[in-house]
Design an enzyme around this catalytic site. Sequence first.
Site, short mmCIF file in Angstrom:
data_model
loop_
_atom_site.label_atom_id
_atom_site.label_comp_id
_atom_site.label_asym_id
_atom_site.label_seq_id
_atom_site.Cartn_x
_atom_site.Cartn_y
_atom_site.Cartn_z
N ASN A 143 0.80 -1.24 0.00
CA ASN A 143 0.00 0.00 0.00
C ASN A 143 0.83 1.28 0.00
OD1 ASN A 143 0.71 -0.68 2.65
ND2 ASN A 143 -1.00 0.46 3.48
N GLU A 167 3.24 -5.69 12.26
CA GLU A 167 2.31 -4.57 12.07
C GLU A 167 1.23 -5.07 11.13
OE1 GLU A 167 2.42 -1.76 13.59
OE2 GLU A 167 4.37 -2.04 14.52
N CYS A 203 -3.35 1.50 6.22
CA CYS A 203 -3.77 0.77 7.42
C CYS A 203 -4.35 1.71 8.46
CB CYS A 203 -2.58 0.00 8.00
SG CYS A 203 -1.15 1.06 8.27
N GLU A 227 6.97 0.03 16.16
CA GLU A 227 8.03 0.59 15.34
C GLU A 227 8.17 2.07 15.71
OE1 GLU A 227 6.51 -0.48 11.34
OE2 GLU A 227 8.04 -2.06 11.36
P1 NDP Z 1 0.01 -9.49 2.94
O1 NDP Z 1 -0.02 -10.00 4.33
O2 NDP Z 1 -0.68 -10.24 1.89
O3 NDP Z 1 1.50 -9.33 2.44
C1 NDP Z 1 2.49 -8.57 3.12
C2 NDP Z 1 3.86 -9.06 2.72
O4 NDP Z 1 4.04 -10.38 3.22
C3 NDP Z 1 4.07 -9.14 1.22
O5 NDP Z 1 5.40 -8.83 0.91
C4 NDP Z 1 3.74 -10.59 0.94
O6 NDP Z 1 4.29 -11.06 -0.25
C5 NDP Z 1 4.38 -11.24 2.15
N1 NDP Z 1 3.89 -12.60 2.44
C6 NDP Z 1 2.75 -13.18 2.02
N2 NDP Z 1 2.68 -14.47 2.47
C7 NDP Z 1 3.81 -14.68 3.18
C8 NDP Z 1 4.34 -15.79 3.90
N3 NDP Z 1 3.70 -16.96 3.94
N4 NDP Z 1 5.51 -15.68 4.53
C9 NDP Z 1 6.18 -14.50 4.49
N5 NDP Z 1 5.75 -13.41 3.81
C10 NDP Z 1 4.58 -13.49 3.17
O7 NDP Z 1 -0.50 -8.00 3.03
P2 NDP Z 1 -0.81 -7.02 1.83
O8 NDP Z 1 0.42 -6.86 0.98
O9 NDP Z 1 -2.10 -7.45 1.22
O10 NDP Z 1 -1.00 -5.62 2.58
C11 NDP Z 1 -2.20 -5.19 3.09
C12 NDP Z 1 -2.26 -5.46 4.58
O11 NDP Z 1 -1.19 -4.79 5.24
C13 NDP Z 1 -3.52 -4.91 5.20
O12 NDP Z 1 -4.05 -5.88 6.07
C14 NDP Z 1 -3.04 -3.70 5.98
O13 NDP Z 1 -3.84 -3.39 7.08
C15 NDP Z 1 -1.69 -4.14 6.42
N6 NDP Z 1 -0.87 -2.98 6.76
C16 NDP Z 1 -0.58 -2.78 8.08
C17 NDP Z 1 0.15 -1.67 8.46
C18 NDP Z 1 0.52 -1.44 9.89
O14 NDP Z 1 1.40 -0.63 10.13
N7 NDP Z 1 -0.09 -2.09 10.84
C19 NDP Z 1 0.59 -0.67 7.47
C20 NDP Z 1 0.21 -1.00 6.12
C21 NDP Z 1 -0.50 -2.12 5.79
P3 NDP Z 1 3.34 -11.10 -1.57
O15 NDP Z 1 3.04 -9.71 -1.92
O16 NDP Z 1 4.17 -11.80 -2.56
O17 NDP Z 1 2.13 -11.88 -1.18
#
Ligand code: NDP
Length: 479
Positions: free
Chosen positions: A149, A247, A281, A460
């Site tokens: 995002n 996070e 988020c 963080e």
């Molecule tokens: P995901 O959980 O799908 O992916 C996050 C990252 O993890 C990506 O790089 C993804 O790779 C990777 N990933 C996926 N599966 C695995 C695994 N099994 N093992 C290790 N890494 C993995 O989240 P999104 O990218 O869809 O992001 C949106 C989410 O992030 C929302 O829920 C949002 O709320 C949260 N978010 C939270 C924030 C916070 O500070 N709390 C800030 C911003 C977003 P790949 O892309 O290849 O699947």
Amino acid sequence: MQQILNYINGGFEPAKSRFFIDNFNPATGKIYSQLPDSDADDVEVALESAEKAYDAWRLTSSEDRFKILNKIAELIDLKNESLALAESIDQGKPLWLAKNEMIRSAQNFRFFATAAMQFASESHNMEGVAINYTLRQSIGVVGCISPWNLPLYLFSWKIAPALAAGNCVIAKPSEITPMTAYLLGEICTEAGLPPGVLNIVHGLGPKVGNAMVSHPRIKAISFTGGTSTGKHIASIAAPMFKKLSLELGGKNPNIIFADCDFEKALKTTVQSSFLNQGEICLCGSRIIVERSIYDKFKTALVEEVKQLKVGNPLENSSRVGAIVSQMHYDKVLSYLDIAKAEGGQILLGGHALKMEGELNEGWYIAPTIIENLAFDCRTNTEEIFGPVVTISPFDTVEEALQMANCTEYGLASTVWTQDLTKAHNVAAKIQSGIVWINCWLLRDLRTPFGGVKQSGVGREGGWEAMRFFTETKNVCIKL
Ligand code: NDP
């Protein structure tokens, strides 16, 4: 077609498998580049280069670490236009917003560059008996995994403190938005970061991310992403006793009391609902308004949101761009059906948008406002992460708190009131790691950042990040 490459040992290379994954431009729905489909073999090579670089990097003086990280910040600033363009094409966000995010990415590096200089150990004197000193030593090779995002912003938010604290890093950006992470590799080399100190491995979460999380020699994982991915990561990393910072998702309430500054609350609510297509988020996706101003606020909100132009992210007049991927677009649209089935009344939007010309196959959704939903229904408790908000009335402070606290999430909240006592009271009782009173997204990088409940573990920001990326060792000397 442009090919993104892994950044390993200071150079660029494809995945060992030589396979690539298509990368889409959300504004057009078309493939415009490819990224390496890396796997555990690539993580292993990255790890070897990081381990080779570690001894020299951890012993690099804090002043030299400062200089390199600060140089990275300067280069990001210098390349603001080209990085922002790359981010906008890769993610679908408006270009003007991407420019701001590039400024904030540079600020992350600058902030943690100075942190490298300021970070210090504590000493505790036991008068006449002993003296303790507490070392905070770098961990070794750490893993940073970030979502799609705010691609470069969240990537830098992890990498900068990890490097500042003297660790070497293996980082994986989201496979959906890899471009600015790729460009960061070039910047790091130009800034003089020694080879192997930062390695960026592109590819799928279940392959690259999983290999990082389960590798015994990667000692800590800093992850930002969805709650279900976070659970999966914790299930692998926790039994290995890795340091973990998670996070995760959010479903943030935006509580508006009748005594608020109406215009400010309204304008900021438009932002907190739809900035970055609602894909932040910290967006306030549940607007909870005191009943005496409910109708007035609702009507004004609908009127304001009607003015938001959804369109080509590269056009300055677009306030809302494209949804990041086909999969996410389908997910957001599915929640519009769920909301309708739950009895929600669509006040505005509620549908996909078709653009003209080359944007015809892009993923656009009209900013949507829904009312008439129970506060504990799926639409009001599950994360949608798109341009969709609900609006509901409340009568008492207790009721507002009950509504605000009824989800599994607890990342951020926003409270609008001119009564400071009420603001303090609500801030104390609301279940979220971050509370904004009469503002939103106002960030001081020194403050702790993170959520409670299923929004995450750990914090963080500022010293919290520097402490996460170091191991604490107390040394007690008997006098
Ligand atoms: P995901 O959980 O799908 O992916 C996050 C990252 O993890 C990506 O790089 C993804 O790779 C990777 N990933 C996926 N599966 C695995 C695994 N099994 N093992 C290790 N890494 C993995 O989240 P999104 O990218 O869809 O992001 C949106 C989410 O992030 C929302 O829920 C949002 O709320 C949260 N978010 C939270 C924030 C916070 O500070 N709390 C800030 C911003 C977003 P790949 O892309 O290849 O699947």
